[in-house]
Scaffold this motif. Structure first.
Motif, mmCIF file in Angstrom:
data_model
loop_
_atom_site.group_PDB
_atom_site.id
_atom_site.type_symbol
_atom_site.label_atom_id
_atom_site.label_comp_id
_atom_site.label_asym_id
_atom_site.label_seq_id
_atom_site.Cartn_x
_atom_site.Cartn_y
_atom_site.Cartn_z
ATOM 1 N N ARG A 32 59.251 -14.668 -51.818
ATOM 2 C CA ARG A 32 58.238 -15.704 -52.078
ATOM 3 C C ARG A 32 58.034 -16.583 -50.847
ATOM 4 O O ARG A 32 56.916 -17.039 -50.569
ATOM 5 C CB ARG A 32 58.652 -16.554 -53.285
ATOM 6 N N ALA A 33 59.114 -16.797 -50.098
ATOM 7 C CA ALA A 33 58.990 -17.600 -48.879
ATOM 8 C C ALA A 33 58.244 -16.848 -47.782
ATOM 9 O O ALA A 33 57.585 -17.464 -46.933
ATOM 10 C CB ALA A 33 60.380 -18.001 -48.387
ATOM 11 N N LEU A 34 58.313 -15.521 -47.805
ATOM 12 C CA LEU A 34 57.667 -14.716 -46.772
ATOM 13 C C LEU A 34 56.221 -14.375 -47.098
ATOM 14 O O LEU A 34 55.405 -14.173 -46.198
ATOM 15 C CB LEU A 34 58.458 -13.412 -46.573
ATOM 16 N N ALA A 35 55.915 -14.273 -48.394
ATOM 17 C CA ALA A 35 54.591 -13.814 -48.816
ATOM 18 C C ALA A 35 53.715 -14.993 -49.217
ATOM 19 O O ALA A 35 54.199 -16.012 -49.708
ATOM 20 C CB ALA A 35 54.719 -12.830 -49.973
ATOM 21 N N LYS A 36 52.432 -14.820 -49.018
ATOM 22 C CA LYS A 36 51.472 -15.823 -49.455
ATOM 23 C C LYS A 36 50.931 -15.405 -50.813
ATOM 24 O O LYS A 36 50.286 -14.370 -50.945
ATOM 25 C CB LYS A 36 50.322 -15.942 -48.452
ATOM 26 N N GLN A 37 51.212 -16.224 -51.834
ATOM 27 C CA GLN A 37 50.781 -15.844 -53.185
ATOM 28 C C GLN A 37 49.275 -15.983 -53.310
ATOM 29 O O GLN A 37 48.694 -17.013 -52.953
ATOM 30 C CB GLN A 37 51.479 -16.702 -54.247
ATOM 31 N N VAL A 38 48.650 -14.938 -53.811
ATOM 32 C CA VAL A 38 47.194 -14.941 -53.949
ATOM 33 C C VAL A 38 46.764 -15.156 -55.388
ATOM 34 O O VAL A 38 45.656 -15.606 -55.650
ATOM 35 C CB VAL A 38 46.593 -13.625 -53.407
ATOM 36 N N ASP A 39 47.615 -14.805 -56.345
ATOM 37 C CA ASP A 39 47.321 -15.051 -57.758
ATOM 38 C C ASP A 39 48.610 -14.920 -58.542
ATOM 39 O O ASP A 39 49.666 -14.595 -58.002
ATOM 40 C CB ASP A 39 46.254 -14.076 -58.288
ATOM 41 N N ASP A 40 48.538 -15.219 -59.825
ATOM 42 C CA ASP A 40 49.713 -15.079 -60.692
ATOM 43 C C ASP A 40 49.464 -14.047 -61.781
ATOM 44 O O ASP A 40 50.077 -14.089 -62.842
ATOM 45 C CB ASP A 40 50.103 -16.425 -61.301
ATOM 46 N N ASP A 41 48.565 -13.127 -61.502
ATOM 47 C CA ASP A 41 48.262 -12.051 -62.441
ATOM 48 C C ASP A 41 49.266 -10.924 -62.216
ATOM 49 O O ASP A 41 48.978 -9.931 -61.548
ATOM 50 C CB ASP A 41 46.824 -11.556 -62.228
ATOM 51 N N ALA A 42 50.466 -11.119 -62.764
ATOM 52 C CA ALA A 42 51.574 -10.197 -62.468
ATOM 53 C C ALA A 42 51.259 -8.784 -62.949
ATOM 54 O O ALA A 42 51.036 -8.566 -64.136
ATOM 55 C CB ALA A 42 52.846 -10.703 -63.143
ATOM 56 N N PRO A 43 51.258 -7.811 -62.037
ATOM 57 C CA PRO A 43 51.035 -6.425 -62.451
ATOM 58 C C PRO A 43 52.245 -5.911 -63.229
ATOM 59 O O PRO A 43 53.358 -6.431 -63.092
ATOM 60 C CB PRO A 43 50.874 -5.672 -61.125
#
Length: 816
Positions: A486-497
């Motif tokens: 989570r610290a490395l990635a930029k979250q784009v949405d919370d629509d968890a696949p």
């Protein structure tokens, strides 16, 4: 500390490291190199920082640290610490840190100068693990470019010391310890091909148990064989401690297997190759060796790493047997014939030659290695395998088209897992599903979590409810991975696949579609066929995201997967689905069908007709088809076929099959259309003539003329396909007046004459016309005069004027 054989050569080693930065240490098993060398370095003037000791396995790293700390009167985590993926004991006071090889690679990639580290010791360097070879190459480059003061020491009992020394530089000393040789007896029990490994091993262990004294260590290929052998032995030896030792054991169970029984009982340890090196098992004086080992091998065709069971090498067998004589006289039982021992491989192949090199390629890209071949390798990575690895990393957006690491690739490299799993975890973190993906990554690495079975979702659920110490430690690790992602990635949405989508994103080539009603046969996006047990709960799924497969490229068996629906695939993996043109050969109609398809690799989701296909693509497709099926697929007219036959006979390279197939794009492609029967045959023939050119035509006419012109003025096509050689069929009267045999080519070759009657019936075949006139012609005349009385049948045809006319017509022609 007990005086160990290694102590005799420690002064030489210390002297060598004062004089220069590198040395190679060769010491037999039990000499004490693992536990004695690192402490001896701490008071050296140059050793102002930590000493890193690389250990090939987690259990060995922990055991070595605990043993060193015990000798110092401390606990692990003080002067001596260890760091593995699942466990760590270290503090600000730690001077000796024992790490697994993968941990060291991660350390040097994060800190190329190795700040605060004075020496790196590569224990059991002979095992040639991928991370060990990579770590050594990186350490050597670090020393050459950044840290001239860094000490590097490869250590082993069986390495080629001169080869390692040459890698480290000029005049690097090789120091050898003779060790203490306790007597070791080998007993050869012979192979038992009619028995399963666990059955044969249980019988051999019982024999050794009766015949010897002391603790017994048995080597088996894997965890399954250990469990089955243990079950068999428990029935016969109810009061005997029978302890497993493998990488999936809890740390407490591993410690119990290494140490003597607290109650003083004689015990049996059933181990994988994990116990071959680095570990001393107290009290063991008997070894029983199955002769087999299990190791990972990358199947390049299947694109999966599979575990293979193979015969242990001679070096491995020697290491195993040596476990029995580390503390006193020992006995080693071997389940194969002594005469067959020499036929075993001398050493196991280095992993760099058999493994998936994607992790290596990513590490080198992170290091900034422009030319991997220029680094310090004992065996350089194969170019083809490196190319495939870079292609995989490019598909995961870890490398750009120039082969340089991307920001996403750097984030992947920062996670302690393979590239596919790291990509999956970062993708999941961007979509609010980091916890689920971290759990999946750990399940793929730790096969013992969640029990057995192909359904990874079911295994994850069982692990979630497991309250054991190992399950808790694994959950804690997974949570740490998720936080890091989570610290490395930029979250784009919370629509968890769903979990299956996460797995398919990490392993896109492993998305598989069911091919039959039973759910036994599957096709993967990467193009390979997969097999699933039809009784598996996954067999009814439409699609599977496959994380594990074992076996050969054709029909690898699915051992770990998650079910998916087509709707889930189309919704969540649409960024990987391509809409692209496709061409299909319709053999019965001799035409190309042009299609538009939605595909993910070899899996097609939708297909329709393409109203405007690319003519160049069609021509290229047909060229490939012609190369596959042969030139006969082309609609060549009779004139062209005759031309090619002549050229073949004359040896004209420009019109040979090989040359024509190689150059299809130059001469044939401009004239190819979707339906081959609509190709302009005249244009194709002209293209063939153009390949000859004027000089070529002249040469062809000399060497293989198209026709023969008879003395009577008739023309006859020469048949160059005749099994008897180039031939013509000709009425015998057309050759009257000819007293030499007609020939062709340069030098002249006799033409095969198939002589016929006026009615076209065969008379004779000859390559000697003068001989025929003066020989069997008389018999022909007797027969022909009665059948064809109106035609001329002279006694000396070579003196006659040629003509196909009847006698009357011929005479009338001659009258003035």
């Amino acid at each position: 500390m007990t005086n160990l054989p290694i102590h005799a050569v420690l002064p030489d080693l210390l002297s060598a490291l004062r004089a220069g930065p590198n040395a190679v240490l060769i010491a037999p098993p039990g000499a004490g190199k693992t536990t004695s060398v690192a402490p001896a370095l701490l008071d050296q003037p140059w050793c102002t920082g930590k000493v890193i000791l690389l250990s090939p396995r987690r259990v060995a790293a922990r055991a070595a640290a605990e043993r060193m700390a015990e000798v110092m009167g401390e606990k692990a985590g003080q002067t001596v610490g260890y760091l593995t993926r699942m466990d760590s004991r270290q503090s600000a006071a730690t001077r000796i840190l024992i790490v697994t090889e993968a941990i060291f690679v991660s350390t040097i990639l994060g800190d190329p100068e190795l700040n605060g580290i004075s020496a790196v010791l590569f224990d059991e360097a002979h095992e040639r693990h991928l991370d060990s070879d990579l770590g050594l190459a990186l350490a050597v480059e670090c020393q050459q470019v950044l840290r001239e003061d860094l000490r590097i020491v490869p250590m082993s009992a069986t390495i080629d010391g001169e080869r390692f020394a040459g890698l480290l530089g000029a005049n690097v000393p090789v120091i050898e310890s003779e060790g203490k040789a306790w007597p070791l007896e080998h007993r050869w029990l012979g192979a038992a091909p009619d028995k399963r490994t666990d059955e044969a091993m249980a019988s051999a262990i019982l024999t050794a148990w009766r015949e010897t004294e002391g603790d017994l260590l048995a080597f088996l290929p894997g965890v399954g064989e250990i469990g089955r052998t243990r079950d068999r032995l428990t029935e016969r030896l109810r009061d005997v401690p029978i302890l497993p030792l493998h990488g999936q054991c809890e740390p407490a169970a591993q410690r119990a297997a290494i140490r003597r029984d607290p109650e003083g009982r004689r015990r049996i340890v059933l181990a994988t190759s994990i116990a071959e090196t680095s570990l001393t098992l107290d009290g063991v004086s008997v070894v029983v060796d199955s002769g087999f080992s299990r190791r990972p091998e990358f199947d390049k065709a299947a694109g999966v790493t599979r575990l293979i069971t193979t015969r242990a090498s001679q070096a491995s067998a020697a290491q195993r047997a040596g476990r029995a004589a580390r503390q006193g006289p020992g006995v080693a039982y071997r389940l194969w014939e002594e005469a067959a021992h020499a036929g075993r491989a001398a050493y196991d192949p280095p992993e760099i030659l058999t493994s998936d090199l994607a992790p290596l390629a990513l590490s080198l890209a992170q290091w900034g290695a422009g030319d991997a071949q220029a680094m310090a390798w004992i065996d350089p990575p194969p170019s083809a395998a490196m190319g495939a690895a870079r292609a995989k990393l490019t598909s995961l957006n870890a490398l750009n088209e120039e082969g340089h690491i991307t920001d996403h690739g750097r984030a992947m490299a920062a996670l302690p897992m393979g590239p596919e799993q790291a990509h999956m975890l970062l993708y999941a973190a961007a979509h609010g599903a980091s916890e689920e993906a971290a759990g999946l990554a750990l399940l793929l690495q730790e096969r013992s979590l969640g029990g057995r079975g192909e359904d990874l979702a079911a295994r994850a659920d069982r692990w979630r409810h497991d309250r054991g110490a190992k399950a808790d430690a694994a959950r804690q690790m997974a949570r740490g991975w998720a936080r890091r992602a989570r610290a490395l990635a930029k979250q784009v949405d919370d629509d968890a696949p769903p979990p299956g989508v996460l797995l398919a994103e990490g392993f896109p080539d492993n998305l598989a579609k069911r091919r039959d009603a039973r759910g036994e046969e599957w096709i993967a996006a990467g193009g390979r066929g997969l097999i699933l047990d039809p009784l598996s709960p996954l067999a009814r799924a439409e699609y599977l995201a496959v994380g594990e497969a074992q076996g050969q490229a054709k029909g690898a068996r699915i051992t770990g997967a998650i079910a998916l629906t087509e709707a889930e695939v189309l919704q969540h993996l649409r960024h990987r689905i391509e809409r692209r043109p496709a061409l299909r050969w319709m053999a019965d109609e001799r035409r190309v069908e042009a299609l538009l398809e939605q595909r993910l690799g070899a899996i097609t989701f939708a297909r329709g007709s393409d109203p405007s296909p690319d003519p160049k693509a069609i021509a290229a497709f047909l060229c490939a088809r012609i190369r596959s099926d042969g030139l006969d697929l082309l609609p060549l007219g009779k004139t062209s076929q005759s031309l090619l036959r002549r050229a073949r006979y004359a040896g004209i390279e420009a019109l040979s099959d090989e040359s024509l197939l190689a150059d299809l794009e130059d001469w044939a492609a401009p004239h190819l259309v979707r339906r081959l029967d609509n190709v302009n045959t005249g244009a194709l023939h002209q293209a063939l003539l153009d390949r000859l050119g004027w000089d070529g035509k002249q040469t062809l006419d000399k060497l293989a003329p198209q026709e023969f012109r008879s003395p009577a003025g008739t023309s006859h096509a020469i048949d160059y396909d005749d099994p008897g050689g180039p031939s013509i069929e000709i009425r015998v009267q057309a050759l009257f007046g000819l007293d030499r045999h007609p020939g062709f080519g340069q030098p002249s070759q006799p033409l095969l004459l198939k002589l016929t009657s006026p009615g076209g019936k065969p008379i004779q075949t000859t390559r000697d016309l003068p001989g025929f006139w003066r020989g069997s012609w008389r018999d022909v005349v007797k027969d022909m005069k009665g059948r064809y009385p109106k035609h001329r049948w002279p006694d000396a045809p070579w003196d006659e004027d040629p003509s196909l006319k009847t006698k009357n017509a011929f005479e009338a022609q001659r009258r003035p």
